[in-house]
Write a protein that holds these residues in place. Sequence first.
Motif, PDB file in Angstrom:
ATOM      1  N   TYR A   1      -5.114  -7.376 -19.356  1.00  9.02           N
ATOM      2  CA  TYR A   1      -3.871  -6.620 -19.157  1.00  9.02           C
ATOM      3  C   TYR A   1      -2.711  -7.504 -18.670  1.00  9.02           C
ATOM      4  N   GLY A   2      -2.995  -8.749 -18.272  1.00  9.83           N
ATOM      5  CA  GLY A   2      -1.965  -9.599 -17.685  1.00  9.83           C
ATOM      6  C   GLY A   2      -1.522  -9.105 -16.320  1.00  9.83           C
ATOM      7  N   VAL A   3      -2.511  -8.741 -15.501  1.00 13.05           N
ATOM      8  CA  VAL A   3      -2.232  -8.169 -14.182  1.00 13.05           C
ATOM      9  C   VAL A   3      -2.560  -9.206 -13.100  1.00 13.05           C
ATOM     10  N   SER A   4      -1.781  -9.226 -12.012  1.00 13.86           N
ATOM     11  CA  SER A   4      -1.965 -10.252 -10.974  1.00 13.86           C
ATOM     12  C   SER A   4      -3.259 -10.055 -10.185  1.00 13.86           C
ATOM     13  N   LYS A   5      -3.725 -11.147  -9.541  1.00 15.29           N
ATOM     14  CA  LYS A   5      -4.927 -11.089  -8.688  1.00 15.29           C
ATOM     15  C   LYS A   5      -4.718 -10.123  -7.514  1.00 15.29           C
ATOM     16  N   ASN A   6      -3.494 -10.073  -6.997  1.00 13.18           N
ATOM     17  CA  ASN A   6      -3.196  -9.152  -5.886  1.00 13.18           C
ATOM     18  C   ASN A   6      -3.486  -7.709  -6.255  1.00 13.18           C
ATOM     19  N   ARG A   7      -3.205  -7.390  -7.482  1.00 10.78           N
ATOM     20  CA  ARG A   7      -3.405  -6.019  -7.952  1.00 10.78           C
ATOM     21  C   ARG A   7      -4.895  -5.651  -7.921  1.00 10.78           C
ATOM     22  N   ILE A   8      -5.773  -6.637  -8.120  1.00 11.44           N
ATOM     23  CA  ILE A   8      -7.213  -6.357  -8.049  1.00 11.44           C
ATOM     24  C   ILE A   8      -7.554  -5.865  -6.638  1.00 11.44           C
ATOM     25  N   ASP A   9      -7.038  -6.572  -5.621  1.00 14.81           N
ATOM     26  CA  ASP A   9      -7.299  -6.133  -4.240  1.00 14.81           C
ATOM     27  C   ASP A   9      -6.697  -4.753  -3.986  1.00 14.81           C
ATOM     28  N   GLU A  10      -5.531  -4.525  -4.566  1.00 13.90           N
ATOM     29  CA  GLU A  10      -4.875  -3.215  -4.394  1.00 13.90           C
ATOM     30  C   GLU A  10      -5.718  -2.067  -4.954  1.00 13.90           C
ATOM     31  N   VAL A  11      -6.238  -2.251  -6.168  1.00 10.16           N
ATOM     32  CA  VAL A  11      -7.015  -1.145  -6.764  1.00 10.16           C
ATOM     33  C   VAL A  11      -8.364  -0.966  -6.056  1.00 10.16           C
ATOM     34  N   ILE A  12      -8.899  -2.067  -5.509  1.00  7.18           N
ATOM     35  CA  ILE A  12     -10.144  -1.973  -4.731  1.00  7.18           C
ATOM     36  C   ILE A  12      -9.903  -1.102  -3.490  1.00  7.18           C
ATOM     37  N   GLU A  13      -8.781  -1.361  -2.841  1.00  8.00           N
ATOM     38  CA  GLU A  13      -8.381  -0.593  -1.658  1.00  8.00           C
ATOM     39  C   GLU A  13      -8.128   0.876  -2.034  1.00  8.00           C
ATOM     40  N   LEU A  14      -7.337   1.051  -3.076  1.00  6.86           N
ATOM     41  CA  LEU A  14      -6.917   2.382  -3.522  1.00  6.86           C
ATOM     42  C   LEU A  14      -8.092   3.297  -3.873  1.00  6.86           C
ATOM     43  N   THR A  15      -9.155   2.722  -4.399  1.00  3.69           N
ATOM     44  CA  THR A  15     -10.290   3.526  -4.851  1.00  3.69           C
ATOM     45  C   THR A  15     -11.412   3.554  -3.813  1.00  3.69           C
ATOM     46  N   GLY A  16     -11.139   3.052  -2.602  1.00  5.11           N
ATOM     47  CA  GLY A  16     -12.125   3.120  -1.524  1.00  5.11           C
ATOM     48  C   GLY A  16     -13.314   2.196  -1.721  1.00  5.11           C
ATOM     49  N   LEU A  17     -13.109   1.106  -2.485  1.00  2.00           N
ATOM     50  CA  LEU A  17     -14.217   0.187  -2.760  1.00  2.00           C
ATOM     51  C   LEU A  17     -14.341  -0.930  -1.726  1.00  2.00           C
ATOM     52  N   THR A  18     -13.400  -1.008  -0.806  1.00  2.00           N
ATOM     53  CA  THR A  18     -13.345  -2.157   0.100  1.00  2.00           C
ATOM     54  C   THR A  18     -14.686  -2.495   0.765  1.00  2.00           C
TER      55      THR A  18
END
Length: 219
Positions: free
Chosen positions: A103-120
Amino acid sequence: MSIEVNNISKIYGKQKALNNISFKVGKPEIVGFLGPNGAGKSTMMKILTTYLNANGGTVKVNGFDILTNTKAVQQSVGYLPEHNPLYLEQYIKEYLSFNANIYGVSKNRIDEVIELTGLTPEAHKKIGELSKGYRQRVGLANALLHDPEVLILDEPTTGLDPNQLVDIRNLIKSIGTTKTVFLSTHIMQEVEAMCDRVIIINKGEIVADKKLKDLRDEK
Ligand code: ADP
Ligand code: ADP
């Protein structure tokens, strides 16, 4: 409107899967696409996500035509397929990085979606070490990577145990406060638990389109 479907039909060989379907979905809105197995739900969702071509009719997603503006549609939708193929030996971040690159998405966004979906708390694990509920979170995180306006979720709560079910419903409801969520299910309780509106499909045709509020008033 986030989704505009006009007179869509789909035929597989001789099997008519969708027969002149039309509906619109706004934003934010959580719409349940309810119908028995074989009704045509997955087919409609694959057309909305550009995985499948229809045999007639038009579809716009986020204002973009699926045929003339396919790339923009793909950037506007996140999709959780019914049978999301997950590699059990893969770490969560490996899986998300692969799709982030596509998708051409930044590495930061991976951490964001992990947080957002309660996967932390599980973020360091392999997908094979996760419960079904957490695997669904990985699927949702993947669908959210490119921050799409519209989420298409095919049977997102099927097969979850009662605790996981409540958590995933709540997660979908919170996502649906800012985005368009279009989810399929064959269970009315799922619609009642999560959705603002229900579109009922049977044998490739829409048989009802109602706000949940109006359904409750009718009872
Ligand atoms: P649902 O998601 O509501 O269970 P589907 O969209 O998967 O329904 O299927 C709708 C109808 O189209 C069913 O009769 C199904 O058997 C048929 N169908 C789905 N995919 C194919 C395919 N690839 N080839 C032939 N028939 C198919
Ligand atoms: P099924 O109806 O059996 O679940 P799918 O439509 O899920 O079949 O499978 C089609 C393939 O396309 C799968 O490998 C799925 O992971 C992939 N796919 C579908 N949507 C996306 C998407 N938005 N991003 C990445 N891969 C996707």
